[in-house]
Design a protein around this motif. Structure first.
Motif, PDB file in Angstrom:
ATOM      1  N   VAL A   1      -6.366  12.129  14.070  1.00 49.62           N
ATOM      2  CA  VAL A   1      -6.931  11.895  15.400  1.00 49.62           C
ATOM      3  C   VAL A   1      -8.438  12.124  15.339  1.00 49.62           C
ATOM      4  N   PRO A   2      -9.253  11.121  15.698  1.00 47.50           N
ATOM      5  CA  PRO A   2     -10.710  11.264  15.623  1.00 47.50           C
ATOM      6  C   PRO A   2     -11.227  12.429  16.457  1.00 47.50           C
ATOM      7  N   PHE A   3     -12.308  13.056  15.993  1.00 49.74           N
ATOM      8  CA  PHE A   3     -13.004  14.148  16.671  1.00 49.74           C
ATOM      9  C   PHE A   3     -12.190  15.449  16.690  1.00 49.74           C
ATOM     10  N   THR A   4     -11.068  15.450  15.977  1.00 53.19           N
ATOM     11  CA  THR A   4     -10.240  16.657  15.927  1.00 53.19           C
ATOM     12  C   THR A   4      -9.738  16.866  14.504  1.00 53.19           C
ATOM     13  N   ASP A   5      -9.049  17.978  14.307  1.00 51.38           N
ATOM     14  CA  ASP A   5      -8.398  18.249  13.020  1.00 51.38           C
ATOM     15  C   ASP A   5      -6.901  17.979  13.097  1.00 51.38           C
ATOM     16  N   ILE A   6      -6.499  17.312  14.172  1.00 50.41           N
ATOM     17  CA  ILE A   6      -5.072  17.045  14.392  1.00 50.41           C
ATOM     18  C   ILE A   6      -4.603  15.908  13.479  1.00 50.41           C
ATOM     19  N   MET A   7      -3.498  16.116  12.809  1.00 51.91           N
ATOM     20  CA  MET A   7      -2.886  15.114  11.942  1.00 51.91           C
ATOM     21  C   MET A   7      -1.498  14.800  12.499  1.00 51.91           C
ATOM     22  N   LEU A   8      -1.287  13.560  12.920  1.00 51.54           N
ATOM     23  CA  LEU A   8       0.001  13.162  13.489  1.00 51.54           C
ATOM     24  C   LEU A   8       0.830  12.414  12.456  1.00 51.54           C
ATOM     25  N   ASP A   9       2.001  12.923  12.151  1.00 54.52           N
ATOM     26  CA  ASP A   9       2.913  12.219  11.255  1.00 54.52           C
ATOM     27  C   ASP A   9       3.844  11.371  12.117  1.00 54.52           C
TER      28      ASP A   9
ATOM     29  N   MET B   1       0.837  -1.199   0.000  1.00 56.73           N
ATOM     30  CA  MET B   1       0.000   0.000   0.000  1.00 56.73           C
ATOM     31  C   MET B   1       0.875   1.254   0.000  1.00 56.73           C
ATOM     32  N   SER B   2       1.957   1.233   0.787  1.00 57.89           N
ATOM     33  CA  SER B   2       2.859   2.378   0.842  1.00 57.89           C
ATOM     34  C   SER B   2       3.607   2.539  -0.477  1.00 57.89           C
ATOM     35  N   TYR B   3       4.083   1.432  -1.025  1.00 63.69           N
ATOM     36  CA  TYR B   3       4.851   1.468  -2.277  1.00 63.69           C
ATOM     37  C   TYR B   3       4.023   2.011  -3.434  1.00 63.69           C
ATOM     38  N   THR B   4       2.727   1.693  -3.447  1.00 67.33           N
ATOM     39  CA  THR B   4       1.852   2.152  -4.528  1.00 67.33           C
ATOM     40  C   THR B   4       1.292   3.546  -4.264  1.00 67.33           C
ATOM     41  N   GLY B   5       1.708   4.153  -3.149  1.00 65.11           N
ATOM     42  CA  GLY B   5       1.269   5.506  -2.847  1.00 65.11           C
ATOM     43  C   GLY B   5      -0.130   5.612  -2.279  1.00 65.11           C
ATOM     44  N   ASN B   6      -0.639   4.503  -1.727  1.00 67.97           N
ATOM     45  CA  ASN B   6      -1.993   4.488  -1.182  1.00 67.97           C
ATOM     46  C   ASN B   6      -2.019   4.498   0.350  1.00 67.97           C
ATOM     47  N   MET B   7      -0.858   4.742   0.957  1.00 71.80           N
ATOM     48  CA  MET B   7      -0.783   4.842   2.409  1.00 71.80           C
ATOM     49  C   MET B   7       0.369   5.761   2.779  1.00 71.80           C
ATOM     50  N   ASP B   8       0.127   6.659   3.729  1.00 75.08           N
ATOM     51  CA  ASP B   8       1.208   7.503   4.229  1.00 75.08           C
ATOM     52  C   ASP B   8       1.388   7.250   5.725  1.00 75.08           C
ATOM     53  N   THR B   9       2.200   8.050   6.363  1.00 76.47           N
ATOM     54  CA  THR B   9       2.493   7.826   7.780  1.00 76.47           C
ATOM     55  C   THR B   9       1.737   8.794   8.689  1.00 76.47           C
ATOM     56  N   VAL B  10       0.735   9.444   8.129  1.00 77.65           N
ATOM     57  CA  VAL B  10      -0.046  10.421   8.884  1.00 77.65           C
ATOM     58  C   VAL B  10      -1.304   9.766   9.457  1.00 77.65           C
ATOM     59  N   LEU B  11      -1.532   9.968  10.729  1.00 75.08           N
ATOM     60  CA  LEU B  11      -2.715   9.430  11.404  1.00 75.08           C
ATOM     61  C   LEU B  11      -3.612  10.587  11.834  1.00 75.08           C
TER      62      LEU B  11
ATOM     63  N   TRP C   1       5.000   4.529  12.275  1.00 76.69           N
ATOM     64  CA  TRP C   1       3.657   4.179  11.824  1.00 76.69           C
ATOM     65  C   TRP C   1       3.570   2.730  11.344  1.00 76.69           C
ATOM     66  N   TYR C   2       4.628   2.257  10.693  1.00 75.31           N
ATOM     67  CA  TYR C   2       4.571   0.945  10.056  1.00 75.31           C
ATOM     68  C   TYR C   2       4.388  -0.212  11.047  1.00 75.31           C
ATOM     69  N   PRO C   3       5.178  -0.301  12.112  1.00 73.80           N
ATOM     70  CA  PRO C   3       4.908  -1.386  13.082  1.00 73.80           C
ATOM     71  C   PRO C   3       3.555  -1.234  13.763  1.00 73.80           C
ATOM     72  N   LEU C   4       3.137   0.034  13.997  1.00 76.76           N
ATOM     73  CA  LEU C   4       1.832   0.253  14.620  1.00 76.76           C
ATOM     74  C   LEU C   4       0.715  -0.234  13.697  1.00 76.76           C
TER      75      LEU C   4
END
Length: 338
Positions: free
Chosen positions: A150-158, A138-148, A163-166
């Motif tokens: 956070v629900p109920f907020t506008d916060i984006m955690l890189d 998914m990452s290799y094809t550009g369909n997944m990044d390392t940004v998560l 991210w990968y082991p998680l």
């Protein structure tokens, strides 16, 4: 004419119809070959009446899904849209591959005539390998990044490389939760249906052409299987089906890049898994600590659905309450998306 709606209905009805037809042919074959469930003595005593019920019923809805989606991808290929549906293809492949692990496990159980197939370590290792492969591709094809997000907020955690082991742990954990939830008639199928309905609503609101087929598959497959799996069940999905459903549910959240929302949707599966983990951990720790060398338990029996059985609930009551709980988690997930 809304082809988006027509396509959704076509996939859902096709998977449902094929599941019903294939299961009707599969159940007699499983019975004739005596490929039935063996109930362990440590399980609920009232489950002994289920002994001999055919398992590996998950083959039916997985085969139905593969056939319908093969036609779907051929049509998209003719239309020149193949590259657009790579995430969907990867999600489906991940689910089918987990179903294959379940098939091997079920096959080992039946050949050995006991309720033990692959060891828990073997199964977990294979699930982690598949999860890692899914994340990498998914990452290799550009369909997944390392940004998560956070629900109920506008916060984006890189989270970067962490991210990968998680992601791998989340995928494998929810898949296992789906497996553990399949313990009474109609439970895993009903919970999956509710999640599928949520995905359908989500797909229609945002007009997502990749989310709609997944929702249609989950709805069609779960309903088609419930025809034979609702209490009293004529067939069990086995690890073949439960691993497929668990993988399909969580991988769909990854496909939409709403992994945290996927955890909310998978809450019933996760709670079932945690109940077993807590029961086992507490028992082992207290057995070492207590002077009488007898371990203590949190629940009357794990996983959680067996606890409620021990409390006197019927299987249909448990299915209804757990499905309602899944519906509430879906409502929570909907607000998390807002």
């Amino acid at each position: 004419m809304d082809w988006f709606i027509i396509g959704f209905i076509a996939v859902a009805l096709s998977v449902f119809a094929l599941t019903v037809i294939i299961e009707s042919r599969l159940i007699p074959i499983l019975r004739s070959r005596k490929l039935g469930q063996k109930i362990l003595d440590i399980g609920p005593r009232w489950h002994k009446s289920k002994e001999g019920t055919p398992i590996m019923g998950g083959i039916g809805f997985i085969l139905a899904t593969v056939l319908v989606m093969a036609v779907f991808f051929v049509v998209q290929g003719v239309r020149g849209n193949s590259a657009h549906f790579i995430p969907l293809a990867l999600t489906l492949s991940f689910a089918v591959a987990n179903g294959a692990i379940g098939f091997v496990d079920d096959y080992c159980k039946l050949v050995k005539k006991q309720n033990e197939g692959l060891t828990s370590k073997q199964k977990l290792f294979l699930q982690l390998v598949l999860a890692a492969a899914y994340v990498c591709v998914m990452s290799y094809t550009g369909n997944m990044d390392t940004v998560l997000r956070v629900p109920f907020t506008d916060i984006m955690l890189d989270l970067g490389i962490f991210w990968y082991p998680l992601a791998i742990l989340i995928l494998a954990g929810v898949v296992n939760g789906g497996n553990i939830t399949d313990g009474i008639d109609g439970l895993a199928s009903s919970v999956t249906f509710v999640a599928g309905a949520f995905f359908a609503l989500w797909a229609f609101v945002i007009r997502d052409e990749q989310l709609a087929p997944v929702a249609a598959i989950l709805i069609g497959a779960s309903l088609g299987f419930l025809v034979y799996n609702f209490h009293p069940a004529r067939v069990f999905m086995g690890d073949t089906g439960s691993l497929f459903f668990g993988a399909m549910l969580i991988a769909t959240a990854f496909q939409t890049e709403e992994e945290a929302v996927g955890l909310i949707l998978s809450a019933v599966f996760i709670l079932e898994m945690l109940s077993s983990l807590l029961q086992s951990t507490v028992f082992k720790i207290t057995k070492r600590i207590c002077k009488d060398r007898r371990g203590r338990r949190i629940f009357r029996m794990a996983p959680l659905h067996h606890h409620f059985e021990k409390c006197g609930w019927s299987e249909n009551q448990i299915v209804a309450v757990f499905s309602l709980a899944e519906l509430l988690f879906c409502v929570l997930a909907w607000f998390a998306l807002s």
